[in-house]
Design an enzyme around this catalytic site. Structure first.
Site, short mmCIF file in Angstrom:
data_model
loop_
_atom_site.label_atom_id
_atom_site.label_comp_id
_atom_site.label_asym_id
_atom_site.label_seq_id
_atom_site.Cartn_x
_atom_site.Cartn_y
_atom_site.Cartn_z
N CYS A 92 0.86 -1.18 0.00
CA CYS A 92 0.00 0.00 0.00
C CYS A 92 0.90 1.23 0.00
O CYS A 92 1.45 1.60 1.03
CB CYS A 92 -0.89 0.00 1.24
SG CYS A 92 -1.92 1.46 1.34
N LEU A 93 1.08 1.81 -1.18
CA LEU A 93 1.93 3.00 -1.29
C LEU A 93 1.30 3.89 -2.35
O LEU A 93 1.06 3.46 -3.47
CB LEU A 93 3.36 2.59 -1.68
CG LEU A 93 4.37 3.73 -1.83
CD1 LEU A 93 4.52 4.51 -0.54
CD2 LEU A 93 5.73 3.19 -2.26
#
Lengths: 199, 315
Positions: A92-93
């Site tokens: 999750c970036l």
């Protein structure tokens, strides 16, 4: 793959090879096959973090529409981190999603991932269990992350206590990875991990 | 998409590369505030997805893109590039600004259109010549044309059929009108009204004209000129029932007594300026209609109107 994607990846590949980060062994990219659509990335665990000393491999898939869409990146090496799934390696970036910009490169992506490892964002988690532990029991989190680094990424810090707990579960017929994941999820409480595994 | 950097002779500065394709800027434009430059094609493609600068994510939309400064264009134009047909044998190295000119005439361009020399004369890309078969291509051409002819013939049959129907209806309608006129005299007045309305509508659609040289009048136009005027009248929407009479009235033999000869015209010259004239579109000619010129005396007017053709001098 269209011309622009190929041209970009070839250049970016060279950019990483020539970069000073490569010289310091902190990032690396290798080709998978000869099509430039799939690559293997490598980042070193940042110093002064539980990941120090580990080497983490990444699966990088370059879409047809690159660089207008971000590359698809996933950790192949198992890692204990609030923003990375401990099960699938999904990341999750923001820059790999809606905050991608066409001028970003493989090198900047790998460096961003390294920065993410050094500074987790527990309020925007990919793995809720890890994020909860990170916030509530930071010491246990650090030890767990360090242990995972040791087991899966070749990190130097062995944890005798954790190893013996895992061994207890293995003796009961549980697979090593399952045992490690269950114990990590229950803050190394052997009883609760066992309960969960046999329920 | 920009030019591949390996095609350039000598060093290429990092500053003139497109951050999106990493090629040398092609047709460059820049973002308004941060002034980052991109190939036009690349940035348009990106802005379809996100309205931000790809380098620093400042807000940008298509309308805000600006041309790059002249100095950057000059730097680009000064670069030497290998012709893209190099792999086909072209050895030319040209300045970037004349690359397009060169490509248009590069003999090695495999896509360059070239007429077939085996006799069919069709113009086809050079690289397709070896697989080109005159008979086959011509056959396809003939086939396509035959299809077109068939379609047109079918259309013609349909039109003929429709025309017959319309003619028949017309014949019946004319019969009715004739019968109505016979048994009811007021019908004649109604048709007259309709026709007058039609003329007024047409007249108001025409531009007003001013004659600056009445002396340039052609009072005895030949058939060719008359026909010419007739065509222009038809195109302007002249009501069919006055068309033929109106065209006849462009010759002095049909003009009223006040205009019928050179002498009378000389005599009545001072009245000319009272005419309200309409332009025959696209021609050096004017129409003088009774409906526009109620004040004009009968010896200066004819039914259904006058046409005056001039050599010049119509505004």
């Amino acid at each position: 793959m269209n011309n622009i994607a190929t041209q970009r990846i070839k250049r970016e590949f060279k950019e990483v090879i020539k970069s000073e980060e490569l010289a310091k062994c902190s990032i690396k990219v290798d080709l998978v096959g000869d099509s430039y659509t799939e690559l293997k990335g490598e980042v070193a665990g940042p110093p002064d973090t539980p990941y120090e000393g580990g080497t983490f491999f990444l699966e990088i898939k370059v879409p047809e529409t690159y660089p207008f869409n971000p590359p698809k990146v996933r950790f192949m090496t198992k890692i204990w981190h609030p923003n990375i799934s401990s099960v699938t390696g999904a990341i999750c970036l923001d820059i790999l999603k809606d905050q991608w910009a066409a001028a970003m490169t493989l090198r900047t992506v790998l460096l961003s991932l390294q920065a993410l490892m050094a500074a987790a964002e527990p309020d925007d988690p990919q793995d809720a269990v890890v994020a909860k532990q990170y916030k509530e029991f930071p010491e246990i989190f650090a030890k767990t992350a360090s242990h995972w680094t040791n087991v899966y990424a070749g990190g130097p810090k062995k944890n005798i206590e954790f190893d013996s707990k895992i061994q207890r579960l293995i003796d009961m017929g549980i697979e090593r990875d399952h045992a490690c994941a269950a114990l990590s999820s229950y803050n190394w409480d052997l009883e609760r991990a066992t309960e969960q595994l046999f329920s | 998409m920009g030019f591949d950097i390996v095609r350039f002779v000598g060093e290429v500065d990092e500053e003139i590369l497109c951050p999106i394709c990493t090629g040398v800027l092609q047709d460059p434009v820049q973002a308004p505030v941060c002034e980052h430059a991109f190939c036009k094609g690349c940035i348009l493609e990106w802005l379809l997805r996100q309205s931000t600068c790809p380098v620093d994510r400042l807000s940008v939309n298509v309308l805000q893109l600006r041309p790059v400064p002249r100095i950057l264009k000059n730097l680009l134009n000064r670069l030497y590039i290998i012709c893209e047909n190099n792999t086909y044998g072209c050895q030319r190295v040209v300045k970037l600004d004349i690359l397009d000119n060169h490509l248009a005439e590069c003999e090695f361009n495999p896509k360059r259109p070239f007429p077939c020399e085996q006799g069919c004369g069709l113009i086809i890309p050079k690289d397709e010549h070896k697989d080109h078969n005159c008979v086959k291509e011509l056959r396809e051409l003939v086939h396509k044309q035959q299809q077109k002819i068939n379609e047109m013939q079918q259309d013609m049959v349909n039109y003929r059929y429709e025309m017959t129907g319309i003619k028949e209806e017309m014949r019946v309608l004319k019969g009715y009108v004739r019968a109505l006129r016979v048994c009811n005299p007021s019908v004649r007045a109604v048709t007259d009204d309709i026709e007058r309305d039609e003329i007024e509508r047409w007249s108001s659609s025409l531009p007003e004209a001013r004659v600056t040289r009445w002396g340039g009048m052609i009072s005895t136009p030949d058939d060719y000129l008359q026909n010419n005027i007739k065509q222009a009248l038809i195109e302007s929407g002249c009501p069919a029932h006055i068309l033929d009479d109106l065209v006849k009235n462009c010759h002095e033999r049909n003009w009223p007594s006040g205009l019928s000869s050179l002498e009378t015209r000389q005599h009545n010259r001072r009245h000319y300026d009272r005419y309200i004239c309409k332009r025959v579109p696209g021609k050096q000619a004017v129409i003088v209609l009774p409906c526009d010129n109620i004040m004009v005396s009968d010896d200066m007017m004819a039914e259904p109107g006058l046409i005056m053709i001039f050599a010049h001098g119509i505004e």
